[in-house]
Design an enzyme around this catalytic site. Structure first.
Site, PDB file in Angstrom:
ATOM      1  N   CYS A  15       0.842  -1.199   0.000  1.00 12.97           N
ATOM      2  CA  CYS A  15       0.000   0.000   0.000  1.00 12.97           C
ATOM      3  C   CYS A  15       0.876   1.248   0.000  1.00 12.97           C
ATOM      4  O   CYS A  15       2.100   1.169   0.019  1.00 12.97           O
ATOM      5  CB  CYS A  15      -0.911   0.022   1.238  1.00 12.97           C
ATOM      6  SG  CYS A  15       0.008   0.036   2.797  1.00 12.97           S
ATOM      7  N   CYS A  18       3.438   1.565   2.715  1.00 13.19           N
ATOM      8  CA  CYS A  18       4.673   0.825   2.451  1.00 13.19           C
ATOM      9  C   CYS A  18       5.611   1.657   1.591  1.00 13.19           C
ATOM     10  O   CYS A  18       6.833   1.679   1.820  1.00 13.19           O
ATOM     11  CB  CYS A  18       4.371  -0.497   1.743  1.00 13.19           C
ATOM     12  SG  CYS A  18       3.383  -1.649   2.717  1.00 13.19           S
ATOM     13  N   CYS A  83      46.903 -17.822 -11.022  1.00 13.05           N
ATOM     14  CA  CYS A  83      47.428 -17.726  -9.658  1.00 13.05           C
ATOM     15  C   CYS A  83      46.462 -16.934  -8.790  1.00 13.05           C
ATOM     16  O   CYS A  83      45.422 -16.467  -9.261  1.00 13.05           O
ATOM     17  CB  CYS A  83      48.805 -17.058  -9.651  1.00 13.05           C
ATOM     18  SG  CYS A  83      48.787 -15.346 -10.226  1.00 13.05           S
ATOM     19  N   CYS A  86      45.378 -13.552  -9.965  1.00 13.44           N
ATOM     20  CA  CYS A  86      44.302 -13.577 -10.958  1.00 13.44           C
ATOM     21  C   CYS A  86      42.945 -13.655 -10.263  1.00 13.44           C
ATOM     22  O   CYS A  86      41.980 -12.998 -10.668  1.00 13.44           O
ATOM     23  CB  CYS A  86      44.458 -14.771 -11.893  1.00 13.44           C
ATOM     24  SG  CYS A  86      45.969 -14.759 -12.857  1.00 13.44           S
ATOM     25  N   ASP A 504      19.984 -34.287  20.102  1.00 12.88           N
ATOM     26  CA  ASP A 504      18.550 -34.402  20.329  1.00 12.88           C
ATOM     27  C   ASP A 504      18.234 -35.894  20.456  1.00 12.88           C
ATOM     28  O   ASP A 504      19.032 -36.736  20.035  1.00 12.88           O
ATOM     29  CB  ASP A 504      17.796 -33.784  19.145  1.00 12.88           C
ATOM     30  CG  ASP A 504      16.310 -34.027  19.227  1.00 12.88           C
ATOM     31  OD1 ASP A 504      15.725 -33.747  20.288  1.00 12.88           O
ATOM     32  OD2 ASP A 504      15.733 -34.509  18.236  1.00 12.88           O
ATOM     33  N   ASP A 703      17.179 -33.147  14.278  1.00 14.20           N
ATOM     34  CA  ASP A 703      16.453 -33.374  13.024  1.00 14.20           C
ATOM     35  C   ASP A 703      15.135 -32.631  12.937  1.00 14.20           C
ATOM     36  O   ASP A 703      14.498 -32.632  11.898  1.00 14.20           O
ATOM     37  CB  ASP A 703      16.169 -34.876  12.845  1.00 14.20           C
ATOM     38  CG  ASP A 703      15.029 -35.347  13.730  1.00 14.20           C
ATOM     39  OD1 ASP A 703      14.954 -34.880  14.876  1.00 14.20           O
ATOM     40  OD2 ASP A 703      14.225 -36.166  13.256  1.00 14.20           O
ATOM     41  N   ASP A 707      14.693 -28.142  16.837  1.00 17.52           N
ATOM     42  CA  ASP A 707      16.149 -28.144  16.999  1.00 17.52           C
ATOM     43  C   ASP A 707      16.816 -26.987  16.256  1.00 17.52           C
ATOM     44  O   ASP A 707      17.995 -26.720  16.473  1.00 17.52           O
ATOM     45  CB  ASP A 707      16.744 -29.457  16.471  1.00 17.52           C
ATOM     46  CG  ASP A 707      16.243 -30.671  17.239  1.00 17.52           C
ATOM     47  OD1 ASP A 707      16.128 -30.563  18.472  1.00 17.52           O
ATOM     48  OD2 ASP A 707      15.970 -31.705  16.615  1.00 17.52           O
TER      49      ASP A 707
END
Length: 831
Positions: A15, A18, A83, A86, A504, A703, A707
């Protein structure tokens, strides 16, 4: 003051408010003189002083106000880099381009990854910037397969260097034999071989070498110096041209009668040998560098070119690129799975070793997931595509490994700082060598020049530039083959420093899903009858405990009875009618409430609960038939992995949200003595932080979504690849297989990779530290200096390649071997 204008594509504006917020954010930035924000086009045009602020700072201001700026990345395959100087030149060229936010250039991969503002810069602008600095970009715009186009260009460059080596050898070998023969055997040769006119032959042989082989170094030196920098080409060009032009002067002196002024000793053979040997080294280096990315090439070669689609009951082969989500595909025995999918028909075993490092095939049945690139070993499968193209697990793994290989490890900073001033220092030392020998040493112009040439051609900035990235490339590639994915090279460097690893519980140490662990029957009741009746009753249940009972019954090939009636009592159990028998399955409390006496089963129930099992009682009619113990069992390899980590002197700890009794039971079984239970997700991160406060290098292994904060907080976060995408995004290392022994292997890989880097850096530094002074003292012939320089970088790359075959065990090997390998890597000498 340097005024520039940039267009920022803004995201998140909805809007007029913003629009004002973005305008305010940019107007307040230092150095900004004018801002125009357009809500309709979602663009902001900013005029700013580039000496005061940068585009990245403007983007930071926009993001601070809650909006975003659309950015993109492109990977450019660079040619002509020789090298570390470069590498810096290419970085500088791209970084100076308006709209570029970040640049990562890698000498070993010969690629540049550029992050830029969408719409602010085009690929052609980036290519022009690179070419202006004297380098090239492989054109992949017309290629159907970008990787094939780049591979073809690299192979063409290797072939070009080999052709130059053959051309140089054709002229240099006879030149070297005759010229050196005259020096070494002058007392034994006929007078004709010592005649002055031989210098004309030497000039004829050396000139094609100088102009054809020397052309690439001369052009490279010119472009480098034109941009105010100096690279390896400058050293080679100066050394070879100095020897050649001086020899031309000697030739002219003999032809026009002023040899008494300039002397008679020519060095045509030195110029030719220098160029031929260095070009040979360049070819060998290019070949060796190509082998450092073989792990990536293997991964890219895993997916088939075609897939067999099933339409209206008929099979048809189609290009892999045409496979869409939801397509039903046929995978025959021996074929590779084309995309990520779920099995909808058939049973088989799948070889996932190339992605997980696990050597044993994995059994697959209906509703199980399969990964694109893996091999179907046995039965015919019909699968339904769930992820295709760049969204497949294999594509994401390749992207992750490539990003890790492009990143720079902290240890590389030292080499980069030295490389930045290396060539200018060598030029100064070569000049001092000439001046010292000519004016102080009184050896004459010829010897002073030769000593200076030796300094120029012995110095090797290539070895410094390649020492770290080649080892990182091979190490991350080797990790990918073992199912260990490092997000960046910093993670690879940090893993071997860990002192504490926090785990965990659910899905990390344990399987992550309930499984039947114990079946205790009442007198005169067969185990199979108990399990069959309970599973038949649980057929109508969606509860994980009920599904665990059904699963184990199916695995044992038990024939389930018809379910006539079913009712679930939430949180307690079920009651069902199976084959005209009333069956109750549920918690001890539920069974007691139904009027059953469990006193004779009290010890069994208590024993199961003390071992973190859920006790499920099965009763039928008026009799208790038995008790089934269900638990989230620990993975078969968790105990071994934790014992091996402790053998390495690493402290282990379990951090879980589960209750204390369950947590302690699982920890005891896994061999972990320190347990923190009933922890909220945000508290996990705080616990990791408190461990870090005691100067520990802390890793978190998990996992789940809960976590992620702890994984991000840890010095190194390990995400189980079988877990959630959020956990993997927050982590530094992903373990594809979910086997905790991969943590031990990651530590061993980190140690052996760092050992290789230390060896490479030691060699690169000691080589230059020792041989440059030796050359300054006049103890090196230029052609021998060229040979040493040519093969120094080859040595570094070859040493890195040893990582591919180093004694680092895979999952099929014993854990004790893994521990011993890790210890050996940490205790090995630096060089």
């Amino acid at each position: 003051m340097s005024t520039q204008q940039i267009k920022l594509p803004i995201t998140g504006m909805t809007c007029a408010a913003c629009e004002k917020n973005v305008n305010r954010a940019l107007t307040k930035a230092d150095g900004v003189s004018e801002v125009q924000v357009n809500l309709a086009t979602e663009n902001a045009f900013v005029t700013y002083d580039s000496t005061v602020t940068k585009p990245a700072s403007l983007i930071e201001r926009v993001e601070k106000y809650g909006y975003g700026v659309a950015t993109a990345s492109v990977e450019l395959p660079i040619t002509g880099m020789t090298c570390a100087a470069c590498e810096k030149n290419v970085n500088r060229a791209l970084s100076k381009t308006s709209g570029v936010l970040d640049v990562a250039v890698n000498l070993a991969t010969e690629k540049a990854k550029v992050t830029y503002i969408r719409g602010a810069v085009r690929r052609s602008d980036l290519v022009s910037a690179v070419e202006k600095y004297g380098y090239g970009v492989i054109d992949t715009s017309q290629a159907d397969d970008i990787d094939d186009a780049e591979r073809a260009a690299r192979e063409a460059e290797q072939q070009k260097q080999w052709d130059l080596v053959l051309f140089g050898a054709l002229f240099t070998i006879p030149l070297f034999i005759v010229s050196m023969g005259r020096h070494l055997f002058m007392s034994f040769l006929p007078p004709i071989f010592m005649a002055d006119w031989w210098i004309i032959v030497f000039a004829i042989l050396a000139t094609p070498v100088q102009f054809r082989l020397g052309y690439q170094y001369t052009v490279g030196a010119y472009k480098s110096l034109r941009n105010g920098t100096a690279n390896m080409d400058v050293l080679v060009a100066l050394g070879s041209w100095a020897a050649y032009l001086y020899s031309v002067v000697i030739l002219l002196g003999l032809l026009f009668g002023f040899s008494d002024v300039v002397g008679t000793g020519d060095y045509f053979e030195s110029a030719a040998v220098i160029l031929t040997l260095i070009t040979l080294g360049k070819w060998l280096e290019a070949r060796a560098k190509g082998r450092t990315s073989e792990a990536i090439k293997k991964l890219m070669g895993l997916t088939p070119d075609t897939a067999t689609i099933l339409e209206d009951g008929k099979e048809k082969d189609i290009p892999l690129s045409e496979v869409a989500l939801g397509d039903r595909l046929v995978v025959r025995p021996g074929e590779r799975v084309p995309v990520d999918a779920i099995v909808i028909e058939g049973r088989s075993s799948i070889d996932e070793s190339m992605l997980t490092g696990e050597s044993m095939p994995v059994n697959k049945k209906v509703s199980d997931g399969v990964i694109g690139g893996t091999v179907n070993k046995q039965g015919r499968l019909i699968i339904e595509a769930t992820r295709v193209g760049g969204e497949t697990a294999l594509a994401q793994i390749i992207r992750l490994v490539e990003n890790a290989q492009l990143s720079k490890a902290p240890i590389q900073r030292v080499a980069d700082q030295v490389s930045g001033i290396f060539v200018p220092i060598v030029l100064v030392l070569a000049t001092l060598t000439f001046v010292g020998w000519f004016f102080v040493g009184n050896v004459g112009f010829t010897q002073a020049m030769l000593n200076a040439i030796s300094v120029l051609v012995i110095a090797c900035p290539c070895a410094l530039g390649l020492a770290t990235p080649t080892a990182i490339m091979v190490g991350t590639g080797r990790g990918a083959e073992m199912g260990i994915l490092f997000k960046d090279s910093t993670a690879l460097e940090q893993v071997h420093k860990l002192s504490t690893i926090v785990f965990d519980k659910t899905g990390t140490i344990t399987q992550g899903e309930p499984t039947v662990t114990d079946i205790v029957t009442a007198d005169a009741v067969e185990e199979s009858d108990l399990l069959m009746l309970a599973a038949s009753a649980e057929q109508g249940s969606e509860h994980p405990l009920g599904q665990a009972i059904v699963t184990v019954a199916i695995e044992r090939n038990l024939a389930l009875k018809n379910l006539d009636a079913f009712e679930a009592i939430s949180g307690r159990g079920i009651q069902a009618t199976v084959d005209n028998r009333q069956v109750l399955v549920g918690s001890p409390r539920f069974i007691r409430e139904q009027g059953f006496d469990l006193d004779t089963h009290h010890a069994t129930i208590h024993n199961l609960q003390a071992r973190a099992r859920t006790a499920v009682v099965v009763a039928s009619d008026d009799t208790v038939l038995g008790i089934i113990g269900i638990a989230d069992a620990i993975k078969p390899t968790s105990k071994t992995a934790i014992a091996d980590l402790q053998a390495l002197g690493i402290q282990t700890m379990m951090l879980t949200g589960d209750n204390q009794q369950t947590a302690e039971a699982i920890a005891n079984e896994a061999g972990i003595s320190e347990v923190v239970a009933e922890v909220l997700p945000e508290d996990k991160a705080e616990k990791v932080k408190s461990l870090q406060a005691t100067n520990n290098k802390v890793s978190m292994v998990g996992d789940g979504i809960n976590d992620a904060p702890a994984l991000a907080q840890a010095d190194v976060g390990f995400a189980i690849g079988t877990g959630t995408d959020i956990a993997m995004e927050a982590s530094d290392v992903t373990l594809v297989s979910g086997d905790l022994r991969a943590v031990v292997r990651a530590i061993a890989l980190s140690k052996v990779t760092m050992r290789t880097i230390y060896q490479n850096l030691f060699w690169a530094f000691i080589y230059n530290i020792i041989l440059i002074p030796v050359a300054m003292m006049g103890l090196l012939v230029p052609m021998f200096a060229a040979a040493a320089m040519a093969f120094s970088s080859v040595f570094v790359v070859t040493n890195s390649l040893r990582l591919r075959t180093s004694s680092l065990p895979l999952a099929k090997d014993s854990s004790q071997d893994i521990v011993q390998s890790s210890r050996a890597a940490s205790s090995a000498p630096a060089a």
